[in-house]
Design a protein around this motif. Structure first.
Motif, mmCIF file in Angstrom:
data_model
loop_
_atom_site.group_PDB
_atom_site.id
_atom_site.type_symbol
_atom_site.label_atom_id
_atom_site.label_comp_id
_atom_site.label_asym_id
_atom_site.label_seq_id
_atom_site.Cartn_x
_atom_site.Cartn_y
_atom_site.Cartn_z
ATOM 1 N N LEU A 167 78.709 -141.413 -1.025
ATOM 2 C CA LEU A 167 77.674 -141.982 0.081
ATOM 3 C C LEU A 167 77.096 -140.938 0.592
ATOM 4 N N TYR A 168 77.691 -139.722 0.954
ATOM 5 C CA TYR A 168 77.009 -138.736 1.588
ATOM 6 C C TYR A 168 75.751 -138.173 0.650
ATOM 7 N N ASN A 169 75.951 -138.247 -0.755
ATOM 8 C CA ASN A 169 74.866 -137.524 -1.405
ATOM 9 C C ASN A 169 73.819 -138.535 -1.446
ATOM 10 N N VAL A 170 74.195 -139.758 -1.613
ATOM 11 C CA VAL A 170 73.185 -140.903 -1.956
ATOM 12 C C VAL A 170 72.340 -140.987 -0.625
ATOM 13 N N MET A 171 72.977 -140.873 0.686
ATOM 14 C CA MET A 171 72.403 -141.088 1.784
ATOM 15 C C MET A 171 71.246 -139.991 2.143
ATOM 16 N N TRP A 172 71.770 -138.428 1.601
ATOM 17 C CA TRP A 172 70.876 -137.396 2.002
ATOM 18 C C TRP A 172 69.719 -137.343 0.904
ATOM 19 N N ALA A 205 59.843 -136.860 -4.785
ATOM 20 C CA ALA A 205 60.568 -137.577 -4.143
ATOM 21 C C ALA A 205 61.373 -138.562 -4.768
ATOM 22 N N VAL A 206 60.917 -139.313 -5.795
ATOM 23 C CA VAL A 206 61.696 -140.235 -6.477
ATOM 24 C C VAL A 206 62.662 -139.378 -7.337
ATOM 25 N N CYS A 207 62.487 -138.193 -7.818
ATOM 26 C CA CYS A 207 63.295 -137.526 -8.260
ATOM 27 C C CYS A 207 64.730 -137.287 -7.528
ATOM 28 N N VAL A 208 64.342 -136.691 -6.287
ATOM 29 C CA VAL A 208 65.302 -136.315 -5.371
ATOM 30 C C VAL A 208 66.273 -137.616 -4.982
ATOM 31 N N MET A 209 65.571 -138.944 -4.713
ATOM 32 C CA MET A 209 66.511 -139.987 -4.521
ATOM 33 C C MET A 209 67.168 -140.633 -5.911
ATOM 34 N N ALA A 210 66.533 -140.305 -7.042
ATOM 35 C CA ALA A 210 67.446 -140.785 -8.088
ATOM 36 C C ALA A 210 68.378 -139.677 -8.827
ATOM 37 N N TRP A 211 68.426 -138.423 -8.140
ATOM 38 C CA TRP A 211 69.383 -137.502 -8.710
ATOM 39 C C TRP A 211 70.809 -137.815 -8.395
ATOM 40 N N PRO A 212 71.346 -138.343 -7.328
ATOM 41 C CA PRO A 212 72.484 -138.702 -7.530
ATOM 42 C C PRO A 212 73.228 -139.716 -8.294
ATOM 43 N N PHE A 253 68.248 -140.093 -0.280
ATOM 44 C CA PHE A 253 67.486 -140.992 0.263
ATOM 45 C C PHE A 253 66.556 -140.388 1.377
ATOM 46 N N LEU A 254 67.221 -139.824 2.283
ATOM 47 C CA LEU A 254 66.410 -139.193 3.617
ATOM 48 C C LEU A 254 65.542 -138.134 2.975
ATOM 49 N N LEU A 255 66.134 -137.308 2.120
ATOM 50 C CA LEU A 255 65.110 -136.438 1.832
ATOM 51 C C LEU A 255 63.782 -136.787 0.913
ATOM 52 N N GLY A 256 64.196 -137.676 -0.078
ATOM 53 C CA GLY A 256 63.397 -138.312 -0.856
ATOM 54 C C GLY A 256 62.183 -139.231 0.000
ATOM 55 N N MET A 257 62.493 -139.739 1.089
ATOM 56 C CA MET A 257 61.609 -140.621 2.003
ATOM 57 C C MET A 257 60.662 -139.554 2.863
ATOM 58 N N PHE A 258 61.464 -138.299 2.999
ATOM 59 C CA PHE A 258 60.621 -137.474 3.975
ATOM 60 C C PHE A 258 59.577 -136.863 2.695
ATOM 61 N N LEU A 259 59.692 -136.629 1.785
ATOM 62 C CA LEU A 259 58.757 -135.930 0.718
ATOM 63 C C LEU A 259 57.842 -136.994 0.305
ATOM 64 N N TRP A 260 58.186 -138.403 0.286
ATOM 65 C CA TRP A 260 57.272 -139.530 -0.181
ATOM 66 C C TRP A 260 56.412 -139.577 1.060
ATOM 67 N N SER A 261 56.794 -139.811 2.395
ATOM 68 C CA SER A 261 56.111 -140.031 3.378
ATOM 69 C C SER A 261 55.171 -138.734 3.644
ATOM 70 N N GLY A 262 55.408 -137.634 3.701
ATOM 71 C CA GLY A 262 54.734 -136.284 3.692
ATOM 72 C C GLY A 262 53.697 -136.381 2.716
ATOM 73 N N ALA A 263 53.692 -136.780 1.592
ATOM 74 C CA ALA A 263 53.045 -136.502 0.611
ATOM 75 C C ALA A 263 51.943 -137.618 0.794
ATOM 76 N N THR A 264 52.217 -138.897 1.017
ATOM 77 C CA THR A 264 51.456 -140.001 1.426
ATOM 78 C C THR A 264 50.425 -139.636 2.496
ATOM 79 N N ALA A 265 51.107 -139.091 3.291
ATOM 80 C CA ALA A 265 50.239 -138.723 4.926
ATOM 81 C C ALA A 265 49.158 -137.955 4.429
#
Length: 382
Positions: free
Chosen positions: A224-229, A204-211, A231-243
């Motif tokens: 902005l498009y790449n940063v937004m996606w 998740a951290v790697c995906v958010m940092a990649w742009p 962030f969204l994909l990274g948050m999805f991965l982080w929240s899913g892993a945490t859950a």
């Protein structure tokens, strides 16, 4: 990706959710978020389609919608593969839900063996890669124009989905494959979940940092498009892993919840006994709960502690104990031996402050208070 959370009781679909039908006995549901992403795909793809096939006019938007359906149709096949394998292995499967970030198959029980976990998880990415392979063969067959672009899109999208889902971090399918591997090696599903969960957080951290990393490497400003996606994909991965990690910790605590060990000493009294007298007897007997019974000793009610405490002492001599008792109905009587996940499911199926615990012969063992279960659970997590 397959989701192991227990399925809630059948109820009306939430507003905006559409049922398309069923696959392998599982309802296929589409959330409102999919329609938003479909519209976004239409907007993004229509100028590309126009450049590939000039002169389509408004039909380019129709073609863009077809591309969105193609993409999520492949996602549906991916999820259906999870459902089919889980069903074949004997696991009950709930609905398949399609949303803007992909899909989820609701497997209603945790895997019983690492092998089952591996097979249910790995079949999804393999199916996506198979579809990508079919797309590559069709590409090789030599279509041209918009058809060639559609084949390229189908092959590329499924290759991306297949490879992404093989990343060995939760909540992706590859994370469940990793969990199965660690589980098989260490004999601990919990340890496997923690390893795959932390890998998922790292991804998740790697995906958010990649742009921003790509910007540093190429010198091109991150859009902005790449940063937004990212962030969204990274948050999805982080929240899913945490859950997943939190759920595993909960599963670790469940075996400590044994109804018999949490039961309160119980006093039985006639339903028409004055409440003040029932309280006096309970205090004298050091009982933490009161059950009303018939003249033959059959339990008929559970005194609600909150209702009892809310009754002024001066009124208690003039009130029957039944006035603050909840009538025993199905679900309020549990076996004294119930424990762990079965106990949590029973409480969830019939919420109540108190439950009557019975021995195998039908005799009263005691009363289980939900507050005591919560306290024991919290203490077990410290």
């Amino acid at each position: 990706m397959a989701d192991h959370r227990p399925r809630p009781p059948q109820r009306q679909l939430p507003p905006g959710v559409v049922r398309l039908g069923s696959i392998a006995g599982s309802d296929v549901l589409v959330t409102p978020s999919w329609f938003l992403i479909a519209a976004l795909i239409v907007v993004i793809m229509s100028p590309v389609i126009e450049s590939v096939q000039p002169g389509l006019g408004a039909l380019k938007y129709v073609a863009g919608f077809v591309f969105a359906v193609m993409l999520y149709g492949a996602v549906l096949i991916h999820e259906a593969a999870h459902a089919v394998v889980a069903t074949r292995l004997g696991y009950p499967v709930g609905p398949i839900t399609i949303h803007f970030l992909g899909g989820a198959t609701q497997v209603e029980e945790e895997s019983r063996r690492p092998r089952d976990e591996f097979l249910i998880a790995v079949v999804g990415p393999l199916t996506s890669l198979l579809i990508a392979g079919v797309g590559a063969l069709l590409w090789w067959a030599g279509p041209d124009g918009l058809l060639l672009f559609a084949v390229q899109f189908l092959a590329g999208a499924n290759l991306f989905v297949g490879v992404l889902n093989l990343v060995p971090g939760l909540p992706l399918d590859g994370g469940r494959v990793m969990r199965a591997a660690v589980w098989g090696a260490t004999k601990s599903m919990h340890r496997g979940t923690l390893v795959a969960g932390w890998i998922g957080r790292g991804a998740a951290v790697c995906v958010m940092a990649w742009p921003f990393v790509a910007q540093a490497i190429t010198g091109r400003t991150a859009s902005l498009y790449n940063v937004m996606w990212g962030f969204l994909l990274g948050m999805f991965l982080w929240s899913g892993a945490t859950a997943s990690m939190s759920h595993s910790r909960i599963q670790q605590r469940l075996p400590q919840l044994v109804a018999r060990n949490l039961a309160r000493r119980t006093l039985t009294v006639p339903a028409d006994l004055p409440l003040a007298e029932a309280v006096r007897r309970a205090q004298e007997d050091h009982a933490g709960a009161i059950v009303t019974v018939t003249s033959s000793g059959t339990p008929i009610g559970l005194v609600n502690e909150a209702a009892l405490l809310a009754t002024p002492p001066e009124r208690r001599p003039w009130m029957p104990t039944s006035a603050v008792a909840r009538t025993l109905t199905d679900g309020l009587s549990l076996p004294a031996t119930i424990h762990g996940e079965d106990l949590i499911r029973a409480i969830g199926a019939m919420p109540s402050p108190e439950y009557l615990l019975l021995e195998e012969d039908g005799s009263i063992f005691g009363v289980l208070a939900t507050a005591d279960v919560d306290a024991a659970f919290q203490q077990g997590g410290r």
